[in-house]
Design a protein around this motif. Structure first.
Motif, mmCIF file in Angstrom:
data_model
loop_
_atom_site.group_PDB
_atom_site.id
_atom_site.type_symbol
_atom_site.label_atom_id
_atom_site.label_comp_id
_atom_site.label_asym_id
_atom_site.label_seq_id
_atom_site.Cartn_x
_atom_site.Cartn_y
_atom_site.Cartn_z
ATOM 1 N N MET A 1 -9.091 -17.896 -2.909
ATOM 2 C CA MET A 1 -9.575 -17.238 -1.719
ATOM 3 C C MET A 1 -11.099 -17.333 -1.724
ATOM 4 S SD MET A 1 -8.937 -13.352 -0.432
ATOM 5 C CE MET A 1 -7.462 -13.362 -1.384
ATOM 6 N N THR A 2 -11.650 -17.640 -0.576
ATOM 7 C CA THR A 2 -13.095 -17.793 -0.529
ATOM 8 C C THR A 2 -13.782 -16.458 -0.304
ATOM 9 O OG1 THR A 2 -13.219 -18.150 1.848
ATOM 10 C CG2 THR A 2 -12.800 -20.089 0.475
ATOM 11 N N ASN A 3 -14.984 -16.369 -0.822
ATOM 12 C CA ASN A 3 -15.771 -15.160 -0.643
ATOM 13 C C ASN A 3 -16.191 -14.963 0.803
ATOM 14 O OD1 ASN A 3 -15.587 -14.441 -3.311
ATOM 15 N ND2 ASN A 3 -17.426 -15.540 -3.902
ATOM 16 N N ALA A 4 -16.200 -16.039 1.619
ATOM 17 C CA ALA A 4 -16.575 -15.921 3.027
ATOM 18 C C ALA A 4 -15.616 -14.999 3.774
ATOM 19 C CB ALA A 4 -16.615 -17.300 3.678
ATOM 20 N N PHE A 5 -14.321 -15.113 3.511
ATOM 21 C CA PHE A 5 -13.356 -14.248 4.176
ATOM 22 C C PHE A 5 -13.518 -12.798 3.725
ATOM 23 C CE2 PHE A 5 -11.042 -18.326 4.594
ATOM 24 C CZ PHE A 5 -10.943 -18.347 5.976
ATOM 25 N N ILE A 6 -13.712 -12.600 2.450
ATOM 26 C CA ILE A 6 -13.908 -11.244 1.930
ATOM 27 C C ILE A 6 -15.166 -10.632 2.527
ATOM 28 C CG2 ILE A 6 -14.364 -9.890 -0.150
ATOM 29 C CD1 ILE A 6 -12.651 -11.996 -1.667
ATOM 30 N N ALA A 7 -16.247 -11.401 2.597
ATOM 31 C CA ALA A 7 -17.501 -10.906 3.179
ATOM 32 C C ALA A 7 -17.335 -10.566 4.651
ATOM 33 C CB ALA A 7 -18.606 -11.945 2.992
ATOM 34 N N ALA A 8 -16.575 -11.370 5.380
ATOM 35 C CA ALA A 8 -16.347 -11.105 6.805
ATOM 36 C C ALA A 8 -15.560 -9.815 7.007
ATOM 37 C CB ALA A 8 -15.632 -12.278 7.450
ATOM 38 N N ILE A 9 -14.514 -9.627 6.223
ATOM 39 C CA ILE A 9 -13.712 -8.400 6.316
ATOM 40 C C ILE A 9 -14.564 -7.189 5.949
ATOM 41 C CG2 ILE A 9 -11.775 -7.135 5.262
ATOM 42 C CD1 ILE A 9 -10.905 -9.273 7.280
ATOM 43 N N ASP A 10 -15.345 -7.300 4.878
ATOM 44 C CA ASP A 10 -16.216 -6.198 4.475
ATOM 45 C C ASP A 10 -17.212 -5.845 5.571
ATOM 46 O OD1 ASP A 10 -14.906 -5.989 2.061
ATOM 47 O OD2 ASP A 10 -16.458 -7.041 0.908
ATOM 48 N N ALA A 11 -17.766 -6.859 6.245
ATOM 49 C CA ALA A 11 -18.728 -6.623 7.326
ATOM 50 C C ALA A 11 -18.072 -5.894 8.501
ATOM 51 C CB ALA A 11 -19.338 -7.944 7.784
ATOM 52 N N LEU A 12 -16.849 -6.286 8.850
ATOM 53 C CA LEU A 12 -16.150 -5.603 9.946
ATOM 54 C C LEU A 12 -15.902 -4.135 9.629
ATOM 55 C CD1 LEU A 12 -13.530 -8.302 10.981
ATOM 56 C CD2 LEU A 12 -15.442 -7.466 12.350
ATOM 57 N N PHE A 13 -15.402 -3.863 8.443
ATOM 58 C CA PHE A 13 -15.112 -2.483 8.066
ATOM 59 C C PHE A 13 -16.383 -1.647 7.919
ATOM 60 C CE2 PHE A 13 -10.933 -4.145 7.288
ATOM 61 C CZ PHE A 13 -10.088 -3.069 7.462
ATOM 62 N N GLY A 87 6.672 3.708 8.406
ATOM 63 C CA GLY A 87 7.051 2.323 8.161
ATOM 64 C C GLY A 87 6.217 1.710 7.049
ATOM 65 N N GLU A 88 6.642 0.565 6.601
ATOM 66 C CA GLU A 88 5.951 -0.134 5.510
ATOM 67 C C GLU A 88 4.716 -0.854 6.066
ATOM 68 O OE1 GLU A 88 5.407 -0.593 1.646
ATOM 69 O OE2 GLU A 88 7.098 0.472 2.521
ATOM 70 N N PRO A 89 3.542 -0.693 5.448
ATOM 71 C CA PRO A 89 2.353 -1.408 5.902
ATOM 72 C C PRO A 89 2.556 -2.922 5.853
ATOM 73 C CG PRO A 89 1.745 0.359 4.413
ATOM 74 C CD PRO A 89 3.243 0.235 4.360
ATOM 75 N N MET A 90 2.014 -3.599 6.845
ATOM 76 C CA MET A 90 2.130 -5.050 6.955
ATOM 77 C C MET A 90 0.812 -5.687 6.514
ATOM 78 S SD MET A 90 5.187 -5.355 8.102
ATOM 79 C CE MET A 90 5.266 -7.033 8.619
ATOM 80 N N GLY A 91 0.889 -6.680 5.632
ATOM 81 C CA GLY A 91 -0.309 -7.349 5.136
ATOM 82 C C GLY A 91 -0.663 -8.580 5.943
ATOM 83 N N ASP A 92 -1.905 -8.998 5.835
ATOM 84 C CA ASP A 92 -2.338 -10.235 6.479
ATOM 85 C C ASP A 92 -2.081 -11.409 5.534
ATOM 86 O OD1 ASP A 92 -4.315 -9.701 4.608
ATOM 87 O OD2 ASP A 92 -5.947 -10.357 5.880
ATOM 88 N N ALA A 93 -2.321 -12.621 6.015
ATOM 89 C CA ALA A 93 -2.006 -13.835 5.250
ATOM 90 C C ALA A 93 -2.803 -13.935 3.955
ATOM 91 C CB ALA A 93 -2.257 -15.071 6.105
ATOM 92 N N LEU A 94 -4.002 -13.354 3.909
ATOM 93 C CA LEU A 94 -4.848 -13.439 2.714
ATOM 94 C C LEU A 94 -4.763 -12.202 1.825
ATOM 95 C CD1 LEU A 94 -8.019 -15.040 4.335
ATOM 96 C CD2 LEU A 94 -6.205 -16.174 3.039
ATOM 97 N N ALA A 95 -3.901 -11.254 2.194
ATOM 98 C CA ALA A 95 -3.724 -10.004 1.438
ATOM 99 C C ALA A 95 -5.018 -9.207 1.329
ATOM 100 C CB ALA A 95 -3.135 -10.279 0.059
ATOM 101 N N LEU A 96 -5.828 -9.245 2.389
ATOM 102 C CA LEU A 96 -7.084 -8.494 2.403
ATOM 103 C C LEU A 96 -6.968 -7.175 3.152
ATOM 104 C CD1 LEU A 96 -9.618 -11.392 3.096
ATOM 105 C CD2 LEU A 96 -9.076 -10.303 0.905
ATOM 106 N N VAL A 97 -6.088 -7.122 4.156
ATOM 107 C CA VAL A 97 -5.980 -5.956 5.022
ATOM 108 C C VAL A 97 -4.506 -5.583 5.185
ATOM 109 C CG1 VAL A 97 -6.415 -5.077 7.355
ATOM 110 C CG2 VAL A 97 -8.064 -6.612 6.285
ATOM 111 N N ALA A 98 -4.238 -4.268 5.187
ATOM 112 C CA ALA A 98 -2.910 -3.759 5.502
ATOM 113 C C ALA A 98 -2.981 -3.061 6.848
ATOM 114 C CB ALA A 98 -2.439 -2.789 4.431
#
Length: 105
Positions: A1-13, A87-98
């Motif tokens: 997994m690239t750090n770019a995706f993690i950084a993007a998710i962190d920036a949104l949150f 209900g059960e939380p649904m994950g995204d394709a990269l397992a970064l967000v539920a």
């Protein structure tokens, strides 16, 4: 997994216009853990024979890095509001967000 995706998710949150501070209570008990969430309220269309109804829903997105074991029945407290995960939380394709469907309690 690239750090770019993690950084993007962190920036949104982290963005104060998108993310919110909350407290996650596993099992609905205890002092809880401070987390950031993104609140979504999409309408859902329900059909009953020839009739249709628009139903409001609430989905709370939460980073898996802060809540790896979030599950049905857990509570999320946002300010003075408390929400229960249904209900059960649904994950995204990269397992970064539920994505957690929730109701106000």
């Amino acid at each position: 997994m690239t750090n770019a995706f993690i950084a993007a998710i962190d920036a949104l949150f982290a963005d104060p216009n998108i993310g919110e501070d909350a407290v996650w209570k596993a099992g609905g008990v205890g002092p809880g853990v401070a987390v950031r969430i993104i609140r979504k309220s999409p309408d859902r269309l329900a059909e009953f024979g020839e009739s249709r109804a628009v139903l409001p829903t609430l989905t709370l997105d939460i980073r898996r890095s802060q809540s790896a074991t979030i599950a049905e029945g857990d509570l999320i407290v946002i300010g003075a509001e408390t929400f229960k995960i249904i209900g059960e939380p649904m994950g995204d394709a990269l397992a970064l967000v539920a994505a957690c469907e929730a109701v106000k309690v």
